[in-house]
Design a protein around this motif. Structure first.
Motif, PDB file in Angstrom:
ATOM      1  N   UNK A  29       0.833  -1.340   0.009  1.00  0.00           N
ATOM      2  CA  UNK A  29       0.006   0.028   0.010  1.00  0.00           C
ATOM      3  C   UNK A  29       0.661   1.256  -0.138  1.00  0.00           C
ATOM      4  N   UNK A  30       1.916   1.343   0.731  1.00  0.00           N
ATOM      5  CA  UNK A  30       2.667   2.549   0.615  1.00  0.00           C
ATOM      6  C   UNK A  30       3.637   2.951  -0.650  1.00  0.00           C
ATOM      7  N   UNK A  31       3.745   1.637  -1.544  1.00  0.00           N
ATOM      8  CA  UNK A  31       4.328   1.986  -2.904  1.00  0.00           C
ATOM      9  C   UNK A  31       2.868   2.570  -3.842  1.00  0.00           C
ATOM     10  N   UNK A  32       1.781   1.909  -3.608  1.00  0.00           N
ATOM     11  CA  UNK A  32       0.793   2.377  -4.515  1.00  0.00           C
ATOM     12  C   UNK A  32       0.348   3.923  -4.274  1.00  0.00           C
ATOM     13  N   UNK A  33       0.435   4.138  -3.117  1.00  0.00           N
ATOM     14  CA  UNK A  33       0.373   5.462  -2.389  1.00  0.00           C
ATOM     15  C   UNK A  33       1.217   6.376  -2.977  1.00  0.00           C
ATOM     16  N   UNK A  34       2.441   5.973  -2.803  1.00  0.00           N
ATOM     17  CA  UNK A  34       3.550   6.859  -3.487  1.00  0.00           C
ATOM     18  C   UNK A  34       3.472   7.221  -4.970  1.00  0.00           C
ATOM     19  N   UNK A  35       3.299   6.302  -5.697  1.00  0.00           N
ATOM     20  CA  UNK A  35       2.834   6.157  -7.136  1.00  0.00           C
ATOM     21  C   UNK A  35       1.692   7.195  -7.301  1.00  0.00           C
TER      22      UNK A  35
END
Length: 64
Positions: A29-35
């Motif tokens: 989820x952190x990668x998705x939010x970052x993108x």
């Protein structure tokens, strides 16, 4: 640093999604939010490469 890394992740995400049918953000989820957050920056989105071109180049180079 974000602007230096996002092109790599953008291409990586496109190729894995289109060619290998895998979502690299699944379970991250952190990668998705970052993108998502970086895609809100106009200066970045104006310079993004064409997604179809990225996938075509990968297929031509590595999948013959």
């Amino acid at each position: 640093v974000d602007i230096a890394y996002i092109p790599f992740f953008e291409r990586f995400q496109l190729v894995f999604s289109e060619v290998f049918k895998h979502d690299i953000t699944e379970g991250r989820p952190k990668l998705a939010t970052w993108i998502e957050e970086l895609n809100k920056i106009d200066a970045y989105t104006q310079t993004r490469a064409d997604p179809n071109e990225i996938v075509d180049i990968f297929k031509k180079r590595f999948l013959f």
